[in-house]
Design an enzyme around this catalytic site. Structure first.
Site, PDB file in Angstrom:
ATOM      1  CG  HIS A  37      65.564 -91.971  39.641  1.00 10.46           C
ATOM      2  ND1 HIS A  37      65.365 -92.285  38.316  1.00 10.46           N
ATOM      3  CD2 HIS A  37      66.748 -92.535  39.981  1.00 10.46           C
ATOM      4  CE1 HIS A  37      66.392 -92.987  37.860  1.00 10.46           C
ATOM      5  NE2 HIS A  37      67.251 -93.166  38.849  1.00 10.46           N
ATOM      6  CD  GLN A  49      78.091 -96.529  39.266  1.00  9.79           C
ATOM      7  OE1 GLN A  49      78.384 -95.654  40.077  1.00  9.79           O
ATOM      8  NE2 GLN A  49      76.882 -97.045  39.195  1.00  9.79           N
ATOM      9  N   GLY A 104      67.409 -97.054  46.459  1.00  8.34           N
ATOM     10  CA  GLY A 104      66.328 -97.963  46.102  1.00  8.34           C
ATOM     11  C   GLY A 104      66.701 -99.400  46.400  1.00  8.34           C
ATOM     12  CG  ASP A 116      70.114-100.627  41.931  1.00  9.52           C
ATOM     13  OD1 ASP A 116      70.659-101.123  40.954  1.00  9.52           O
ATOM     14  OD2 ASP A 116      69.199 -99.767  41.837  1.00  9.52           O
ATOM     15  CB  VAL A 126      58.877 -97.485  41.928  1.00  5.57           C
ATOM     16  CG1 VAL A 126      57.709 -96.976  41.089  1.00  5.57           C
ATOM     17  CG2 VAL A 126      58.941 -96.759  43.264  1.00  5.57           C
ATOM     18  CB  SER A 157      67.855 -95.229  33.485  1.00  4.74           C
ATOM     19  OG  SER A 157      67.607 -94.518  34.691  1.00  4.74           O
ATOM     20  NE  ARG A 158      72.505-100.297  32.653  1.00  2.41           N
ATOM     21  CZ  ARG A 158      73.139 -99.997  33.787  1.00  2.41           C
ATOM     22  NH1 ARG A 158      72.510-100.138  34.942  1.00  2.41           N
ATOM     23  NH2 ARG A 158      74.390 -99.567  33.778  1.00  2.41           N
TER      24      ARG A 158
HETATM   25  P1  AMP Z   1      70.345 -95.074  39.171  1.00  2.36           P
HETATM   26  O1  AMP Z   1      70.058 -93.733  38.583  1.00  2.36           O
HETATM   27  O2  AMP Z   1      69.807 -96.218  38.356  1.00  2.36           O
HETATM   28  O3  AMP Z   1      71.778 -95.235  39.587  1.00  2.36           O
HETATM   29  O4  AMP Z   1      69.502 -95.147  40.508  1.00  2.36           O
HETATM   30  C1  AMP Z   1      69.581 -94.140  41.487  1.00  2.36           C
HETATM   31  C2  AMP Z   1      68.837 -94.611  42.716  1.00  2.36           C
HETATM   32  O5  AMP Z   1      67.481 -94.870  42.376  1.00  2.36           O
HETATM   33  C3  AMP Z   1      69.400 -95.912  43.296  1.00  2.36           C
HETATM   34  O6  AMP Z   1      69.374 -95.838  44.705  1.00  2.36           O
HETATM   35  C4  AMP Z   1      68.439 -96.940  42.785  1.00  2.36           C
HETATM   36  O7  AMP Z   1      68.343 -98.084  43.604  1.00  2.36           O
HETATM   37  C5  AMP Z   1      67.133 -96.167  42.806  1.00  2.36           C
HETATM   38  N1  AMP Z   1      66.171 -96.797  41.906  1.00  2.36           N
HETATM   39  C6  AMP Z   1      66.345 -97.095  40.598  1.00  2.36           C
HETATM   40  N2  AMP Z   1      65.260 -97.733  40.108  1.00  2.36           N
HETATM   41  C7  AMP Z   1      64.380 -97.843  41.135  1.00  2.36           C
HETATM   42  C8  AMP Z   1      63.088 -98.414  41.271  1.00  2.36           C
HETATM   43  N3  AMP Z   1      62.461 -99.003  40.254  1.00  2.36           N
HETATM   44  N4  AMP Z   1      62.483 -98.349  42.480  1.00  2.36           N
HETATM   45  C9  AMP Z   1      63.114 -97.764  43.532  1.00  2.36           C
HETATM   46  N5  AMP Z   1      64.327 -97.213  43.463  1.00  2.36           N
HETATM   47  C10 AMP Z   1      64.961 -97.249  42.285  1.00  2.36           C
END
Ligand code: AMP
Length: 279
Positions: A36, A60, A146, A149, A175, A185-186
Protein backbone atom coordinates in the site's frame (compact mmCIF):
# COMPACT_ATOMS: atom_id res chain seq x y z
CA UNK A 1 -6.76 14.13 8.26
CA UNK A 2 -9.38 11.45 8.95
CA UNK A 3 -12.68 11.93 7.10
CA UNK A 4 -15.54 9.58 7.91
CA UNK A 5 -18.41 11.44 6.32
CA UNK A 6 -19.15 11.10 2.58
CA UNK A 7 -20.58 14.61 2.25
CA UNK A 8 -17.60 16.11 4.09
CA UNK A 9 -15.23 14.27 1.72
CA UNK A 10 -17.17 15.60 -1.25
CA UNK A 11 -17.02 19.17 -0.04
CA UNK A 12 -13.25 18.90 0.62
CA UNK A 13 -12.82 17.58 -2.94
CA UNK A 14 -14.95 20.39 -4.34
CA UNK A 15 -12.74 22.93 -2.60
CA UNK A 16 -9.53 21.26 -3.83
CA UNK A 17 -10.82 21.20 -7.41
CA UNK A 18 -11.72 24.89 -7.23
CA UNK A 19 -8.14 25.58 -6.20
CA UNK A 20 -6.92 23.58 -9.22
CA UNK A 21 -5.27 20.83 -7.14
CA UNK A 22 -4.69 17.39 -8.69
CA UNK A 23 -5.92 14.45 -6.64
CA UNK A 24 -4.28 11.03 -6.44
CA UNK A 25 -6.34 8.23 -4.89
CA UNK A 26 -5.34 4.92 -3.29
CA UNK A 27 -8.35 2.72 -2.43
CA UNK A 28 -7.61 -0.01 0.14
CA UNK A 29 -9.22 -2.32 2.67
CA UNK A 30 -6.75 -1.21 5.33
CA UNK A 31 -4.27 -3.10 7.49
CA UNK A 32 -1.67 -1.26 5.45
CA UNK A 33 1.70 -2.72 4.47
CA UNK A 34 4.61 -1.79 2.20
CA UNK A 35 2.54 -2.68 -0.89
CA UNK A 36 0.00 0.00 0.00
CA UNK A 37 2.80 2.38 0.93
CA UNK A 38 4.33 2.04 -2.55
CA UNK A 39 0.99 3.13 -4.07
CA UNK A 40 0.84 6.09 -1.66
CA UNK A 41 4.36 7.15 -2.64
CA UNK A 42 3.54 6.98 -6.37
CA UNK A 43 0.47 9.10 -5.78
CA UNK A 44 2.40 11.65 -3.71
CA UNK A 45 4.95 11.94 -6.50
CA UNK A 46 2.37 12.57 -9.25
CA UNK A 47 -0.30 14.67 -7.52
CA UNK A 48 -0.80 17.72 -5.29
CA UNK A 49 -3.09 15.86 -2.90
CA UNK A 50 -3.25 12.19 -1.95
CA UNK A 51 -6.41 10.55 -0.62
CA UNK A 52 -6.32 7.01 0.80
CA UNK A 53 -9.55 5.19 1.52
CA UNK A 54 -10.04 2.30 3.91
CA UNK A 55 -13.24 0.36 3.44
CA UNK A 56 -13.66 -3.37 3.93
CA UNK A 57 -16.29 -3.74 1.26
CA UNK A 58 -18.80 -6.47 2.14
CA UNK A 59 -20.11 -6.48 -1.43
CA UNK A 60 -16.92 -8.09 -2.74
CA UNK A 61 -16.80 -10.94 -0.20
CA UNK A 62 -18.54 -14.25 -0.82
CA UNK A 63 -20.72 -15.89 1.84
CA UNK A 64 -18.04 -18.24 3.14
CA UNK A 65 -15.15 -15.82 2.81
CA UNK A 66 -13.16 -13.88 5.43
CA UNK A 67 -15.18 -10.64 5.77
CA UNK A 68 -15.65 -11.06 9.53
CA UNK A 69 -12.06 -11.89 10.33
CA UNK A 70 -10.42 -9.51 7.84
CA UNK A 71 -7.66 -7.71 9.81
CA UNK A 72 -8.50 -4.17 10.90
CA UNK A 73 -6.38 -1.61 12.79
CA UNK A 74 -7.37 1.99 12.10
CA UNK A 75 -4.94 3.51 14.64
CA UNK A 76 -1.99 1.76 13.06
CA UNK A 77 -3.14 2.65 9.53
CA UNK A 78 -3.59 6.30 10.56
CA UNK A 79 0.00 6.34 11.82
CA UNK A 80 1.30 4.97 8.51
CA UNK A 81 -0.73 7.50 6.51
CA UNK A 82 0.54 10.37 8.66
CA UNK A 83 4.12 9.23 8.31
CA UNK A 84 3.73 8.93 4.52
CA UNK A 85 2.22 12.40 4.16
CA UNK A 86 -1.27 11.29 3.10
CA UNK A 87 -3.50 14.37 3.02
CA UNK A 88 -6.86 12.69 3.65
CA UNK A 89 -7.72 9.26 5.01
CA UNK A 90 -11.29 8.52 3.93
CA UNK A 91 -12.95 5.99 6.21
CA UNK A 92 -16.65 5.73 5.37
CA UNK A 93 -19.08 3.55 7.30
CA UNK A 94 -20.93 0.61 5.83
CA UNK A 95 -24.23 2.32 6.59
CA UNK A 96 -23.30 5.43 4.63
CA UNK A 97 -21.90 3.52 1.67
CA UNK A 98 -24.83 1.11 1.41
CA UNK A 99 -27.88 2.75 2.94
CA UNK A 100 -31.10 0.78 3.11
CA UNK A 101 -32.56 0.34 -0.33
CA UNK A 102 -29.24 0.46 -2.17
CA UNK A 103 -29.73 -1.42 -5.46
CA UNK A 104 -27.38 -0.12 -8.17
CA UNK A 105 -24.38 -2.12 -9.35
CA UNK A 106 -21.60 -1.83 -11.92
CA UNK A 107 -20.77 -5.00 -13.86
CA UNK A 108 -17.84 -5.44 -16.22
CA UNK A 109 -18.51 -8.49 -18.40
CA UNK A 110 -16.08 -10.92 -20.01
CA UNK A 111 -12.78 -10.57 -18.19
CA UNK A 112 -14.52 -10.93 -14.83
CA UNK A 113 -15.48 -14.55 -15.71
CA UNK A 114 -11.89 -15.77 -15.64
CA UNK A 115 -9.25 -16.49 -12.95
CA UNK A 116 -10.54 -15.22 -9.57
CA UNK A 117 -13.88 -14.30 -11.12
CA UNK A 118 -14.59 -17.94 -11.93
CA UNK A 119 -14.18 -18.93 -8.27
CA UNK A 120 -15.57 -15.83 -6.55
CA UNK A 121 -18.95 -15.13 -8.13
CA UNK A 122 -20.01 -11.51 -7.56
CA UNK A 123 -16.56 -10.48 -6.33
CA UNK A 124 -15.70 -8.17 -9.20
CA UNK A 125 -19.19 -6.69 -9.27
CA UNK A 126 -18.57 -5.73 -5.65
CA UNK A 127 -15.18 -4.27 -6.53
CA UNK A 128 -16.36 -2.23 -9.53
CA UNK A 129 -19.41 -0.96 -7.67
CA UNK A 130 -17.44 0.27 -4.67
CA UNK A 131 -14.63 1.71 -6.80
CA UNK A 132 -17.17 3.59 -8.93
CA UNK A 133 -18.74 4.99 -5.75
CA UNK A 134 -15.34 5.97 -4.32
CA UNK A 135 -14.33 7.59 -7.62
CA UNK A 136 -17.57 9.60 -7.61
CA UNK A 137 -16.84 10.80 -4.08
CA UNK A 138 -13.08 11.49 -4.39
CA UNK A 139 -13.05 12.47 -8.12
CA UNK A 140 -9.38 11.60 -8.52
CA UNK A 141 -7.22 12.60 -11.47
CA UNK A 142 -5.21 9.43 -10.96
CA UNK A 143 -5.97 6.21 -9.07
CA UNK A 144 -3.35 3.69 -8.02
CA UNK A 145 -3.80 -0.09 -8.03
CA UNK A 146 -1.32 -2.87 -7.29
CA UNK A 147 -0.45 -5.36 -10.01
CA UNK A 148 -0.60 -8.03 -7.31
CA UNK A 149 -4.35 -8.01 -8.01
CA UNK A 150 -3.70 -8.05 -11.73
CA UNK A 151 -7.23 -9.01 -12.75
CA UNK A 152 -8.69 -6.29 -10.52
CA UNK A 153 -6.40 -3.74 -12.19
CA UNK A 154 -7.53 -4.81 -15.68
CA UNK A 155 -11.20 -4.84 -14.65
CA UNK A 156 -10.99 -1.29 -13.24
CA UNK A 157 -9.08 -0.13 -16.32
CA UNK A 158 -11.82 -1.59 -18.52
CA UNK A 159 -14.63 -0.02 -16.47
CA UNK A 160 -12.97 3.40 -16.76
CA UNK A 161 -12.47 3.01 -20.51
CA UNK A 162 -15.91 1.56 -21.23
CA UNK A 163 -17.70 4.25 -19.22
CA UNK A 164 -15.51 7.19 -20.40
CA UNK A 165 -14.49 8.10 -16.87
CA UNK A 166 -12.01 10.95 -16.31
CA UNK A 167 -9.48 9.12 -14.19
CA UNK A 168 -6.12 7.69 -15.09
CA UNK A 169 -5.73 4.17 -13.70
CA UNK A 170 -2.14 3.42 -12.77
CA UNK A 171 -0.78 -0.07 -12.06
CA UNK A 172 2.07 -0.34 -9.54
CA UNK A 173 4.59 -3.22 -9.24
CA UNK A 174 4.11 -6.03 -6.72
CA UNK A 175 5.93 -5.40 -3.45
CA UNK A 176 7.36 -8.58 -1.92
CA UNK A 177 8.83 -9.71 1.39
CA UNK A 178 12.58 -10.37 1.37
CA UNK A 179 12.02 -14.04 0.56
CA UNK A 180 9.65 -13.24 -2.33
CA UNK A 181 6.19 -13.67 -0.77
CA UNK A 182 3.87 -10.99 -2.18
CA UNK A 183 2.81 -8.67 0.63
CA UNK A 184 -0.85 -9.02 1.60
CA UNK A 185 -3.00 -8.12 4.60
CA UNK A 186 -4.04 -11.79 4.54
CA UNK A 187 -0.49 -13.00 5.25
CA UNK A 188 -1.33 -12.22 8.89
CA UNK A 189 -3.55 -15.32 8.93
CA UNK A 190 -0.62 -17.67 8.26
CA UNK A 191 0.91 -19.86 10.99
CA UNK A 192 4.71 -20.21 10.99
CA UNK A 193 4.49 -23.47 9.04
CA UNK A 194 2.03 -21.98 6.56
CA UNK A 195 4.23 -18.91 6.13
CA UNK A 196 7.09 -21.25 5.17
CA UNK A 197 4.86 -23.00 2.62
CA UNK A 198 3.64 -19.67 1.20
CA UNK A 199 7.08 -18.73 -0.07
CA UNK A 200 6.78 -21.52 -2.64
CA UNK A 201 4.11 -19.53 -4.48
CA UNK A 202 6.49 -16.77 -5.55
CA UNK A 203 9.36 -19.23 -5.84
CA UNK A 204 7.36 -21.27 -8.36
CA UNK A 205 6.56 -18.15 -10.39
CA UNK A 206 10.21 -17.05 -10.49
CA UNK A 207 11.15 -20.58 -11.56
CA UNK A 208 8.51 -20.55 -14.33
CA UNK A 209 9.85 -17.24 -15.59
CA UNK A 210 13.37 -18.68 -15.56
CA UNK A 211 12.17 -21.71 -17.54
CA UNK A 212 10.44 -19.43 -20.05
CA UNK A 213 13.60 -17.39 -20.46
CA UNK A 214 15.55 -20.57 -21.11
CA UNK A 215 13.17 -21.45 -23.94
CA UNK A 216 10.22 -23.35 -22.43
CA UNK A 217 6.98 -21.93 -23.84
CA UNK A 218 4.57 -24.83 -23.36
CA UNK A 219 1.93 -23.73 -20.81
CA UNK A 220 1.44 -27.27 -19.51
CA UNK A 221 5.14 -27.70 -18.76
CA UNK A 222 5.32 -24.36 -17.00
CA UNK A 223 2.20 -25.13 -14.97
CA UNK A 224 3.41 -28.62 -14.05
CA UNK A 225 6.60 -27.22 -12.60
CA UNK A 226 4.68 -24.57 -10.64
CA UNK A 227 2.29 -27.18 -9.22
CA UNK A 228 5.20 -29.43 -8.29
CA UNK A 229 6.91 -26.66 -6.31
CA UNK A 230 3.77 -25.45 -4.54
CA UNK A 231 2.43 -28.91 -3.70
CA UNK A 232 5.77 -29.96 -2.17
CA UNK A 233 4.45 -28.59 1.12
CA UNK A 234 1.72 -30.40 3.13
CA UNK A 235 0.34 -27.06 4.36
CA UNK A 236 -1.03 -26.38 0.89
CA UNK A 237 -4.68 -27.40 0.82
CA UNK A 238 -5.42 -26.67 -2.81
CA UNK A 239 -4.23 -24.82 -5.88
CA UNK A 240 -7.43 -23.12 -7.01
CA UNK A 241 -5.97 -22.17 -10.36
CA UNK A 242 -2.71 -21.66 -12.16
CA UNK A 243 -3.09 -20.10 -15.60
CA UNK A 244 -0.96 -18.64 -18.35
CA UNK A 245 -2.99 -15.74 -19.75
CA UNK A 246 -2.90 -12.92 -22.26
CA UNK A 247 -2.11 -9.70 -20.32
CA UNK A 248 -4.97 -7.74 -21.92
CA UNK A 249 -8.01 -10.02 -22.20
CA UNK A 250 -6.88 -12.64 -19.62
CA UNK A 251 -7.69 -15.50 -22.02
CA UNK A 252 -5.78 -18.70 -21.27
CA UNK A 253 -2.93 -19.56 -23.61
CA UNK A 254 -1.10 -22.75 -24.60
CA UNK A 255 2.14 -21.12 -25.72
CA UNK A 256 3.84 -18.46 -23.63
CA UNK A 257 5.03 -15.19 -25.12
CA UNK A 258 6.92 -12.31 -23.58
CA UNK A 259 4.52 -10.08 -21.62
CA UNK A 260 2.08 -12.88 -20.76
CA UNK A 261 0.94 -13.29 -17.16
CA UNK A 262 1.05 -16.42 -15.06
CA UNK A 263 -1.54 -16.06 -12.30
CA UNK A 264 -2.10 -18.31 -9.28
CA UNK A 265 -4.57 -18.69 -6.43
CA UNK A 266 -3.65 -21.09 -3.62
CA UNK A 267 -5.27 -22.13 -0.35
CA UNK A 268 -2.67 -22.52 2.38
CA UNK A 269 -4.78 -23.96 5.15
CA UNK A 270 -7.84 -21.70 5.12
CA UNK A 271 -6.00 -18.71 3.72
CA UNK A 272 -6.44 -17.90 0.06
CA UNK A 273 -3.40 -16.18 -1.46
CA UNK A 274 -2.94 -14.89 -4.99
CA UNK A 275 0.17 -13.92 -6.92
CA UNK A 276 1.29 -13.48 -10.52
CA UNK A 277 4.28 -12.74 -12.66
CA UNK A 278 4.74 -11.14 -16.06
CA UNK A 279 6.99 -13.04 -18.44
P1 AMP B 1 -6.24 -4.28 -0.49
O1 AMP B 1 -6.17 -3.44 0.74
O2 AMP B 1 -5.65 -5.65 -0.31
O3 AMP B 1 -7.60 -4.28 -1.12
O4 AMP B 1 -5.28 -3.59 -1.54
C1 AMP B 1 -5.39 -2.23 -1.86
C2 AMP B 1 -4.50 -1.94 -3.04
O5 AMP B 1 -3.15 -2.26 -2.70
C3 AMP B 1 -4.85 -2.77 -4.28
O6 AMP B 1 -4.71 -1.97 -5.43
C4 AMP B 1 -3.82 -3.86 -4.25
O7 AMP B 1 -3.52 -4.40 -5.51
C5 AMP B 1 -2.62 -3.12 -3.69
N1 AMP B 1 -1.67 -4.07 -3.12
C6 AMP B 1 -1.92 -5.02 -2.19
N2 AMP B 1 -0.81 -5.76 -1.95
C7 AMP B 1 0.16 -5.27 -2.76
C8 AMP B 1 1.52 -5.61 -2.99
N3 AMP B 1 2.12 -6.61 -2.35
N4 AMP B 1 2.21 -4.88 -3.90
C9 AMP B 1 1.61 -3.87 -4.57
N5 AMP B 1 0.34 -3.51 -4.40
C10 AMP B 1 -0.38 -4.19 -3.51
Amino acid sequence: MLVRDISEMKSIVKDLKRKGKTIGFVPTMGYLHEGHVSLIRSSRKDNDITVVSIFVNPLQFGENEDLDRYPRDLKRDQGICEKEGVDYLFYPSYKDMYPEGFSTYVTVEGITDKLCGAFRPGHFRGVTTVVMKLFNIVKPDRAYFGLKDYQQFKVIQKMVRDLNMDVQVIGCPIVREKDGLAMSSRNKYLSDKEREAAVNISRSLFEAKRLFESGVTDAERLKERIIEIIMSSPEVREIQYVELVDPENLESKEKAEKGDIIAIAVFIGNTRLIDNIQL
